[in-house]
Every structure is written in C-alpha cells, then in structure tokens.
Design an enzyme around this catalytic site. Structure first.
Site, PDB file in Angstrom:
ATOM      1  N   LYS A 163     115.771  70.098  58.555  1.00 29.16           N
ATOM      2  CA  LYS A 163     116.997  69.529  59.111  1.00 29.16           C
ATOM      3  C   LYS A 163     118.100  69.407  58.051  1.00 29.16           C
ATOM      4  O   LYS A 163     119.276  69.433  58.376  1.00 29.16           O
ATOM      5  CB  LYS A 163     116.722  68.137  59.700  1.00 29.16           C
ATOM      6  CG  LYS A 163     115.614  68.061  60.743  1.00 29.16           C
ATOM      7  CD  LYS A 163     115.987  68.759  62.032  1.00 29.16           C
ATOM      8  CE  LYS A 163     115.066  68.392  63.199  1.00 29.16           C
ATOM      9  NZ  LYS A 163     113.674  68.828  63.032  1.00 29.16           N
TER      10      LYS A 163
HETATM   11  C1  LIG Z   1     112.847  69.451  63.925  1.00 28.41           C
HETATM   12  C2  LIG Z   1     111.622  70.069  63.407  1.00 28.41           C
HETATM   13  C3  LIG Z   1     111.007  71.136  64.073  1.00 28.41           C
HETATM   14  C4  LIG Z   1     111.518  71.665  65.403  1.00 28.41           C
HETATM   15  O1  LIG Z   1     112.777  72.291  65.293  1.00 28.41           O
HETATM   16  P1  LIG Z   1     113.643  72.492  66.623  1.00 28.41           P
HETATM   17  O2  LIG Z   1     114.952  72.983  66.118  1.00 28.41           O
HETATM   18  O3  LIG Z   1     113.738  71.150  67.267  1.00 28.41           O
HETATM   19  O4  LIG Z   1     112.939  73.473  67.473  1.00 28.41           O
HETATM   20  C5  LIG Z   1     109.874  71.689  63.503  1.00 28.41           C
HETATM   21  N1  LIG Z   1     109.375  71.210  62.364  1.00 28.41           N
HETATM   22  C6  LIG Z   1     109.929  70.186  61.694  1.00 28.41           C
HETATM   23  C7  LIG Z   1     109.292  69.697  60.441  1.00 28.41           C
HETATM   24  C8  LIG Z   1     111.077  69.588  62.184  1.00 28.41           C
HETATM   25  O5  LIG Z   1     111.631  68.570  61.514  1.00 28.41           O
END
Ligand SMILES: *Cc1c(COP(=O)(O)O)cnc(C)c1O
Length: 489
Positions: free
Chosen positions: A112
């Site tokens: 993120k």
């Molecule tokens: C948010 C997240 C995901 C999923 O990503 P999306 O964009 O919601 O599909 C997968 N792994 C981790 C560690 C995340 O923080």
C-alpha cells in the site's frame, strides 16, 4: 484526459477533480476516458530511469493536468531511498522462471505504501489546482494495511485530516499496534465491532449521507477517500508492472516484446487492476493470475461469471485479502461490458448480493485473467516449501499468490512474476508457525518477530522494530452504527 464514471452519466472531470472527489456523483468509480499507449520510444526512456523517474513518466500520461516537473519532484520525494531502503520495487529471482516483485520495502512494510506515499502529494496539489478552501477529511476503511499506510502518508500533510476505521478482530496484532501508535496531529484511528465489509460499507454510507455532508461542509470540511477506489491510488500502481518488465529486459531474462505473466494476491482487486491497465497500455502481459484465499468469490467469478457475495465470511491468515466485495472489479466490468451494464450489475450486487455477466464478457475476461485460490493449509505449506526450495521467507499473502504462480507456471513457458505485497515480519506469528517454529511470547507483541529473525537470520525491518517504544494513542472499539457520529466528535 478526462475521467468519467463506470456507471455512465455526463459527469466528466480532470484527474485532479477525480482524485479530490474519490467517487463519482452517481456512485460509480472514476476511470480515464481512454488508455494512453506505452509506445516504444516511451518504453526506451523508462528503461533508463530509476523508479521515481519511471513513476513520473507513467503518472504524467494519466494525470495530464498536473505539471510535469511537480510530478517528478513528488515522485522523487515519495520513492526516496530513506522511505524505501530496500529499493521501491526490486525484482528478485526465486527459482526457474519464477520471480518476485517486492513491494514491501516502504515505511509500513506493505505494498500500500507504493500508492500512499505519493497520493497525499497528489491530493494536496489537487486541492490547490481546483481552488478548494475546505480541509479535506479523508475516510479510510481498512483490512489492516491500507489504514497504516494512509496514516503514514497523510500525517501532518497541510489541509488534510484523516480518520481510519478498522475491524477490531480482523487485523493482526502488529497491524493493530502499528495503527494504535500512529503519530501526527491530524490523524484519528477507530476500531469497530464487525468485519472489513462492515467497515467499508459504513464508510460508503457516510459518503452517501447528504445531511452529514452538509454538517461537515458547515465546519469547513470536505469528505474524500484514500481507499483503492480513488484513482489516485490506482494510477501509481500501474508503474511497478511496467518497471518490473523493464528490469527483466535489462537483466536479460526477456527480450523486448516477449510476454510475461503476473500472479497477484487479491482482495479489493486494486493491485491486479493496475496490472490490467498496464496490459491495456500495451505492456506484453499474457496472463494476470488472480490469487484469492478462502474468501474465493473472485475465483468463482472468473470460473462461472457469477459474482455472489452471499457466503460465509472467513477470517484467514491473509487478512488483507479477507474481502467479499472487491470494489475495483467494477472498473474491469466497465472496460468489458460498458457503463450501462456495469450500472445494472452494481445495482444487482447491492440489492441481491449477486450478479451474472454475459458469456461473451466472461470469455473476454478469461482470455487474460485466471483465478485460483489457496486454502489455509496450503498457504502455510507454501511458506515452508518456498523457504526450503528458495531460501526466501515470504508472508502469508505472498504465499497465496506464489502457490497459484507455481500451479500456473507448470503449464506456461513465459516468466511468471509474483507480486509480493507484505514483509513476512508483518505476519510473523503465522509465518513462524508455518516454518514449524514456536515462539514463547515472552518478548511481548514483537516476540514472534525476534524469533523469526533469529531462525531465518534475516533482519526485522526498522519501522516494525521501532514499534516497541511507541506509546499507544488510540484504543477501544465502537458499534458500526456509531461510525457516522464519531466523525463529528
Ligand atoms: C491490500 C493487500 C492485498 C490486496 O490488494 P488489493 O488491491 O486489495 O487486491 C494483498 N496483500 C496485502 C499484504 C495487502 O496489504
């Protein structure tokens, strides 16, 4: 370039407006009205640049109302060596034909950060570009990683306040501690009793509440989102797909024009959707492997064309993927079925909790998407086998995708890149037990991190190691019904 709603209508706005608003007036998501091509000459330039330079190039295609030099300055600040000591998006070899794109070297140790280190800068500029005088009040529903990454990205950004809601029993101890100890004068964190979908629905309700909007307006506040439905989250994620391809060219793994595939651990469909956009720009991507955990609503959708959220919500060891409504799928529907049909599907989803796309639409999606899910036992087994066969320690989310990458690669000839979304230390307790080790818990919340470090002889990332000494600033959980009123406190 203009941004329009996935559900049609006449609204058409600049990218700055789209980033400021977060969501279109008719409830749809903003999408660009055309996809810029990744031309040969542009790719030539990109190959020669560092990550910040690559990001500025790609972002300037989609955010063409932003000043190019300003974008470059923002990218340099966001993806600096001090924020990403391990590199912003390094590609690492795992074993024959299998690679990892590591997106967890940022300040909160999850992918993120790739979007949320730059998005506050984009929003800040959007506010002044659109003559906004109100304070932007950012609301986030998080399954763990977004919340912390948003708090870290937005803390003490002028003209902005941020409030994060998270499900009290749906995040790991480390995630909880990361949020509870958040620093900054403009931040607030609130646990709610419920799961991630409750938190997300609560935030959606707040956005739709016209009366509340008026009350906030009177206080000089304007609501906006930092969730992955905001285009400002999506656009920066396109960059690392192109960057990974460029790196594989440079290292000689592929020649220009040869195809690769990606396996992506998926929850809200934001990460993988950015890969889809990169593909539409012309990046040679054969298959996007959409990896789910036991909340396998997307696996079923990609098999049958039926999206059905009426099922039991499961809490898993990959909590950031514990999602039954993958909001960004709406964007894929728009590009596949057009705005009118998308609006219909979304209506059916909100009234019946399900919809079914046309066979022709499913065929098109299946020509480059493939779904697969990894159950709890398989996830833990994958962590162990990856460690045994490659010496690399991977987190639970990455493991969900790495298993699907291995299954896919067994019948594929192109290189397959797994998108690694979190540091194993963020989910250390589960990773440790997957490796067959026990932790005595004597050293507190960080105890499994110390144990993982001493067993695997790898280092605890600094942002997690320092948590121990930070005071807890936010505690207590409220009912989901009290979310809206908590805003006015
Ligand atoms: C948010 C997240 C995901 C999923 O990503 P999306 O964009 O919601 O599909 C997968 N792994 C981790 C560690 C995340 O923080």
């Amino acid at each position: 370039m203009k941004y329009i709603s996935t559900r049609g209508g006449i609204q058409s706005v600049s990218s700055a407006e789209a980033i400021k608003r977060g969501i279109a007036d008719n409830g749809g998501l903003f999408v660009p009205d055309h996809i810029p091509p990744l031309t040969d000459s542009l790719f030539d330039e990109i190959v020669g640049l560092d990550y910040a330079g690559r990001a500025a190039k790609v972002l300037s295609l989609f955010l063409d109302d932003y000043d190019g030099d300003a974008l470059l300055a923002d990218c340099r600040a966001a993806y600096s060596g001090s924020s990403f000591p391990g590199g912003a998006a390094p590609v690492v070899h795992m074993k024959d034909g299998l690679y990892m794109l590591e997106l967890f070297h940022g300040p909160t140790c999850a992918f993120k950060d790739m979007a949320l280190q730059i998005m506050p800068r984009l929003l800040s500029r959007a506010l002044s570009m659109t003559g906004e005088r109100r304070t932007a009040y950012i609301l986030v529903a998080t399954s763990g990683d977004t919340g912390k990454a948003a708090l870290e990205g937005y803390r003490d950004v002028p003209g902005v306040r941020i409030k994060v809601f998270y499900p009290s029993d749906g995040v790991s101890d480390i995630q909880k501690l990361q949020m509870a100890t958040q620093e900054g004068g403009n931040v607030s964190v609130q646990a709610i009793k419920g799961n991630f979908d409750d938190a997300q629905n609560g935030v959606k309700k707040i956005f739709a509440d016209k009366q509340l909007g008026k009350e906030l307006h009177a206080k000089g506040l304007m609501l906006t989102s930092a969730n992955s439905i905001n285009w400002g989250r999506l656009a920066p994620q396109i960059v690392y797909y192109i960057s990974a391809y460029a790196d594989l060219c440079t290292s000689g793994v592929i020649k220009r024009g040869e195809e690769i595939s990606f396996a992506v651990p998926t929850g809200n469909f934001g990460n993988i959707f950015a890969g889809y956009i990169a593909r539409r720009m012309g990046l040679p991507v054969k298959t996007l492997v959409c990896a789910s955990n036991e909340n396998n609503v997307l696996t079923e959708f990609l098999e049958t064309g039926v999206y059905d959220r009426n099922r039991k919500f499961r809490q898993t060891v990959s909590p950031s993927m514990d999602i039954l409504i993958s909001s960004n799928l709406e964007r894929l529907l728009y590009f596949t079925a057009g705005p009118a049909r998308t609006a219909g599907y979304m209506k059916a989803l909100s009234t019946d909790g399900r919809y079914e796309i046309l066979p022709s639409e499913l065929d098109e999606i299946r020509s480059y998407f493939r779904g697969g899910f990894t159950d709890e036992k398989q996830t833990l087994a994958e962590i162990k086998s990856a460690y045994r066969t490659t010496g690399k320690v991977i987190d639970t989310h990455t493991a969900v995708a790495f298993r699907q990458a291995e299954l896919y690669a067994a019948n594929a000839s192109e290189p397959v890149v797994t998108v690694s979304t979190a540091s194993p230390y963020k989910f250390a307790a589960d990773v440790l037990s997957a490796l067959g080790k026990k932790d005595d818990g004597k050293a507190g919340v960080l105890s499994p991190l110390y144990a993982l470090s001493s067993y695997t002889k790898t280092e605890i990332p600094a942002p997690l190691a320092s948590l121990e000494n930070k005071p807890v600033r936010f505690s207590g959980a409220i009912d989901k019904a009290a979310m809206a009123s908590s805003l006015l406190d």
